[in-house]
Design a protein around this motif. Structure first.
Motif, PDB file in Angstrom:
ATOM      1  N   LEU A  18       0.853  -1.188   0.000  1.00 37.24           N
ATOM      2  CA  LEU A  18       0.000   0.000   0.000  1.00 37.24           C
ATOM      3  C   LEU A  18       0.888   1.237   0.000  1.00 37.24           C
ATOM      4  CD1 LEU A  18      -3.165   0.498   0.257  1.00 37.24           C
ATOM      5  CD2 LEU A  18      -2.674   1.158   2.614  1.00 37.24           C
ATOM      6  N   GLY A  68     -17.822  -0.132   1.029  1.00 38.96           N
ATOM      7  CA  GLY A  68     -16.768  -1.111   1.316  1.00 38.96           C
ATOM      8  C   GLY A  68     -17.177  -2.028   2.453  1.00 38.96           C
ATOM      9  N   GLY A  87     -10.563   7.502   3.932  1.00 35.27           N
ATOM     10  CA  GLY A  87     -10.334   6.179   3.380  1.00 35.27           C
ATOM     11  C   GLY A  87      -9.834   5.213   4.431  1.00 35.27           C
ATOM     12  N   TRP A  89      -8.251   1.089   4.755  1.00 37.27           N
ATOM     13  CA  TRP A  89      -7.733  -0.078   4.030  1.00 37.27           C
ATOM     14  C   TRP A  89      -7.357  -1.152   5.038  1.00 37.27           C
ATOM     15  CZ3 TRP A  89      -6.731   4.991   2.982  1.00 37.27           C
ATOM     16  CH2 TRP A  89      -7.200   5.454   1.744  1.00 37.27           C
ATOM     17  N   VAL A 114      -3.486   0.593  -4.082  1.00 40.12           N
ATOM     18  CA  VAL A 114      -4.020  -0.501  -3.269  1.00 40.12           C
ATOM     19  C   VAL A 114      -3.684  -1.829  -3.935  1.00 40.12           C
ATOM     20  CG1 VAL A 114      -6.079  -1.420  -2.140  1.00 40.12           C
ATOM     21  CG2 VAL A 114      -5.928   1.038  -2.638  1.00 40.12           C
ATOM     22  N   ASN A 120     -10.696  -2.191   0.590  1.00 39.78           N
ATOM     23  CA  ASN A 120     -10.771  -0.753   0.357  1.00 39.78           C
ATOM     24  C   ASN A 120     -12.150  -0.248   0.758  1.00 39.78           C
ATOM     25  OD1 ASN A 120      -9.414   1.602  -1.395  1.00 39.78           O
ATOM     26  ND2 ASN A 120     -11.605   1.575  -1.816  1.00 39.78           N
ATOM     27  N   TYR A 133     -10.963   5.481  -9.684  1.00 42.88           N
ATOM     28  CA  TYR A 133      -9.943   4.450  -9.506  1.00 42.88           C
ATOM     29  C   TYR A 133      -9.642   3.741 -10.821  1.00 42.88           C
ATOM     30  CZ  TYR A 133     -14.251   1.769  -8.395  1.00 42.88           C
ATOM     31  OH  TYR A 133     -15.504   1.228  -8.392  1.00 42.88           O
TER      32      TYR A 133
END
Length: 508
Positions: A18, A68, A87, A89, A114, A120, A133
């Motif tokens: 990442l 997500g 965000g 992750w 990512v 995500n 993305y």
């Protein structure tokens, strides 16, 4: 949003692979502009050249929209086109970092790379936020079936959502995803070894023993000459392919049928394999041969125990094949060399399990024979275990892509020299091996073939086709230089030491 940041790539500690990307955003009274993805600059700063093939945009009308946590079977590069997001992750890959979490706030001046298998999620912090993305594989229903999911409210991940989830906008599907304890980790992409039934294939099984991420395929599993075999395989499952498969019947390749077979496997099949690797971002390790050279103009000083490592054919020498087999291998090398991620591994005189020259000489020595062996062809032995270890080293170390020679170390030997070493190890006198020229040997083979053919024709009454298959031309000097593979951190053992080990282990 901060304007005019310096472009920078920063690795994220808790989740390997990442990375946060600071993006220069240039603005004035009209608005702003940024280079959202700039391959050459970002790759130079350490971002992988992941080859995106699809660009997606998620528009979210209200602050608090939360999406997500989805881990997909591809890499992606996420950015914000308008607004701000929080965000999150979570590493959902199989391995020791499973469950690790990273969070960050993103606006148009910051992006995140990512890796495949990292979950995500994002939550919008402003109305009218657009989240973009890039991904390096095409979405499909089949691909979505391979997603791994985690519940946004999982207590183990404990993501500190700025807007509590009970006040956020979520889909019913995202609310129903499992807790971390119930998540099946995403398995890593595998390495596929082709030609698993051969001498090198057997050695590669040993080199990758215990590695569950390596898959082996013999000719029955994937025949390079069969186009349909490629269509049946899911290439997105692999991160590397080791091609140890080839049509290696050197003499048979000189016949009309053998020529077609050699080109079908060694060129057409390799071309299809290279295309699959290109389309899926796969690293291709392609095993090649000293037969791509004619052996002329090569200084092979040293003899047994001499300093052969500093002479011979280098990786950058243009191919000059003599026969059909060498021509097909040279053509296959050229195809593979255009891939961004490739290792062409050239080798010579391979000795492993199954039938080979060393075993033949050992059997002759044990029977008390006095063979005629060529002494004007020189090169260096390559034990299959050494070659397999070198290939594993290239993949594991991330050595620079390109062409590498891999053989055992030591000075140049002739085939007669090798035979004498085997005879001596078996307690037979070296003088029992009679050295002959290539021409003498070929004349003897041709005469024997003619006699056999004449006898068959006489017995059947068929006078056509007198004469047998003639031997293919061989390079007179096959020594391959080893400086490049040594500079990459792999130091092959001496060929005579390995020969003694091979014979002592009862393999010869």
């Amino acid at each position: 949003m901060e304007f005019s940041r310096e472009l920078a790539v920063t690795a994220v500690g808790p989740i390997p692979g990442l990375a946060v990307v600071d993006l220069p955003v240039h603005g004035d009274g009209r608005g702003w502009f940024k280079e959202n993805w700039q391959r050459s600059k970002m790759v130079a700063l350490g971002l992988p050249d992941f080859g995106p093939v699809q660009n997606n945009v998620s528009f979210n009308g209200a602050a608090g929209t939360t999406r997500g946590i989805h881990a997909e079977p591809w890499d992606k590069y996420v950015s914000v086109a308008a607004g701000r997001i929080f965000g999150a992750w979570v590493d959902l890959r199989e391995g020791p970092t499973f469950g690790n979490v990273f969070t960050a706030e993103l606006d148009p001046s910051r992006a995140v790379f990512v890796p495949r298998g990292v979950g995500n999620a994002f939550q919008t912090l402003e109305d009218a936020t657009a989240y973009t993305y890039l991904v390096n594989d095409h979405w499909s229903a089949d691909a979505q079936a391979r997603y791994t999911y985690l519940n946004l409210a999982d207590a183990t991940a404990a993501i500190p959502w700025p807007i509590p989830l009970e006040r956020a906008e979520l889909s019913d599907r995202d609310r129903g995803h499992p807790a971390l304890a119930d998540v099946v980790p995403m398995a890593p992409r595998r390495t596929l070894v082709l030609g698993a039934g051969g001498q090198l294939g057997a050695a590669l099984r040993g080199a990758f023993a215990g590695n569950g991420a390596v898959e082996f395929a013999g000719r029955d599993d994937l025949d390079l000459a069969d186009p349909a075999a490629f269509a049946r395989r899911d290439w997105s499952a692999y991160t590397a392919v080791v091609n140890a498969a080839a049509h290696t019947a050197v003499d048979a390749a000189e016949t009309p049928e053998g020529r077609r077979t050699a080109w079908a496997a060694n060129v057409a099949g390799v071309s299809r394999l290279a295309r699959a690797c290109l389309e899926h971002g796969i690293t291709l390790v392609h095993v090649s041969s000293d037969y791509v050279f004619d052996g002329d103009g090569v200084d092979e000083n040293g003899g047994i125990g001499g300093n052969g490592g500093d002479t011979g054919h280098g990786e950058d020498e243009p191919p000059s094949p003599l026969g059909v087999y060498g021509q097909t291998k040279a053509a296959g090398d050229a195809v593979v060399s255009v891939l961004p991620r490739h290792y062409v591994v050239r080798t010579s005189w391979v000795v492993g399990s199954g039938a080979n020259f060393v075993r033949t000489m050992a059997a002759l020595a044990d029977r008390g024979a006095e063979p005629r062996v060529v002494e004007d062809q020189t090169g260096r032995l390559t034990f299959a275990d050494t070659l397999a270890a070198g290939i594993a080293h290239l993949l594991d170390s991330g050595a620079p892509y390109g062409t590498y020679n891999i053989t055992n170390d030591g000075g140049a030997l002739s085939w007669a020299d090798v035979a004498r070493e085997v005879f001596a190890a078996r307690g037979r006198p070296r003088s029992a091996v009679r050295g002959v020229s290539t021409r003498e040997y070929d004349d003897g083979v041709a005469a024997a073939a003619d006699r056999a053919s004449a006898g068959a024709n006489s017995a059947t009454g068929d006078g056509a086709g007198a004469g047998g298959t003639r031997r293919a031309p061989r390079p007179a000097r096959s020594l391959l230089r080893l400086e490049k593979i040594k500079a990459a951190g792999f130091d092959p053992p001496d060929q005579l030491d390995e020969l003694r080990r091979y014979l002592e282990a009862g393999e010869g």
